[in-house]
Design a protein around this motif. Structure first.
Motif, PDB file in Angstrom:
ATOM      1  N   ALA A  22      -1.451   5.476   2.271  1.00 29.49           N
ATOM      2  CA  ALA A  22      -1.086   4.140   1.790  1.00 29.49           C
ATOM      3  C   ALA A  22      -0.154   4.201   0.584  1.00 29.49           C
ATOM      4  N   LEU A  25       3.518   4.088   1.642  1.00 31.72           N
ATOM      5  CA  LEU A  25       3.990   3.003   2.499  1.00 31.72           C
ATOM      6  C   LEU A  25       4.732   1.938   1.709  1.00 31.72           C
ATOM      7  N   THR A  26       5.599   1.227   2.405  1.00 33.28           N
ATOM      8  CA  THR A  26       6.364   0.150   1.785  1.00 33.28           C
ATOM      9  C   THR A  26       6.225  -1.116   2.629  1.00 33.28           C
ATOM     10  N   ASP A  29       6.202  -1.848   6.758  1.00 31.60           N
ATOM     11  CA  ASP A  29       5.819  -0.689   7.564  1.00 31.60           C
ATOM     12  C   ASP A  29       4.796  -1.067   8.636  1.00 31.60           C
ATOM     13  N   LEU A  52      -4.286   0.255  -0.332  1.00 28.46           N
ATOM     14  CA  LEU A  52      -3.369  -0.870  -0.537  1.00 28.46           C
ATOM     15  C   LEU A  52      -3.962  -1.935  -1.452  1.00 28.46           C
ATOM     16  N   PHE A  75      -1.912  -7.104   4.106  1.00 29.23           N
ATOM     17  CA  PHE A  75      -2.316  -6.039   5.029  1.00 29.23           C
ATOM     18  C   PHE A  75      -2.822  -6.705   6.299  1.00 29.23           C
ATOM     19  N   ILE A 101       1.970  -4.630   5.269  1.00 27.55           N
ATOM     20  CA  ILE A 101       1.750  -3.410   6.035  1.00 27.55           C
ATOM     21  C   ILE A 101       0.913  -3.814   7.249  1.00 27.55           C
TER      22      ILE A 101
END
Length: 151
Positions: A22, A25-26, A29, A52, A75, A101
């Motif tokens: 995590a 990640l951006t 994603d 996240l 998320f 995400i």
């Protein structure tokens, strides 16, 4: 692109690996999660959500298809299992194009809707505790994320 394989020996290690993932990640994603029932997809997702900044309890969205959580970024947790043999588009692209995400369990059931740029993850149950987790990046961003995770 090269696949990256990491083994975990406990549920806690699986969650920790996802937590570390995590960090790379951006927003925007998309990750796909494949594996048999009981392989650890939801366990992995719990670690990812924790990484996240999600504070709520994360559980499988089997009956709702999509669960939305707020952490450091939005998320989106999808479970496509109930969409087998369905060609219903429930607005997947809208989630993939947002600034969150997205993780999709049983993603092969909605393969036609998946973006080309994504990180494919396959979890294989070795025994009661051990898991083999295979990461297959589809672009340079995910390749970099996987290299850092493996290091």
């Amino acid at each position: 692109m090269q696949a990256y394989i990491i083994e975990t020996n406990t549920e806690a290690e699986t969650k920790q690996l996802a937590y570390q993932l995590a960090q790379g990640l951006t927003p925007g994603d998309v990750l796909t999660l494949e594996g048999d029932l009981g392989a650890g997809k939801t366990t992995f997702t719990k670690g990812l959500g924790a990484g996240l900044g999600v504070q709520r309890v994360i559980n499988s969205p089997t009956f709702t298809i999509v669960k939305e959580y707020m952490g450091d970024v939005p998320f989106y947790h999808m479970d496509a299992y109930r969409l087998e043999d369905s060609d219903e588009d429930i607005g997947f692209a809208e989630y993939f194009q947002q600034h969150g995400i997205t993780v999709i369990e049983w993603a092969h059931f909605i393969a036609d809707y998946l973006p080309a740029d994504r990180l494919n993850i396959e979890i294989t149950r070795i025994d009661d505790n051990r898991r083999q987790i295979k990461f297959q990046p589809t672009n340079a961003h995910f390749e970099k994320v996987c290299k850092e995770l493996k290091a």
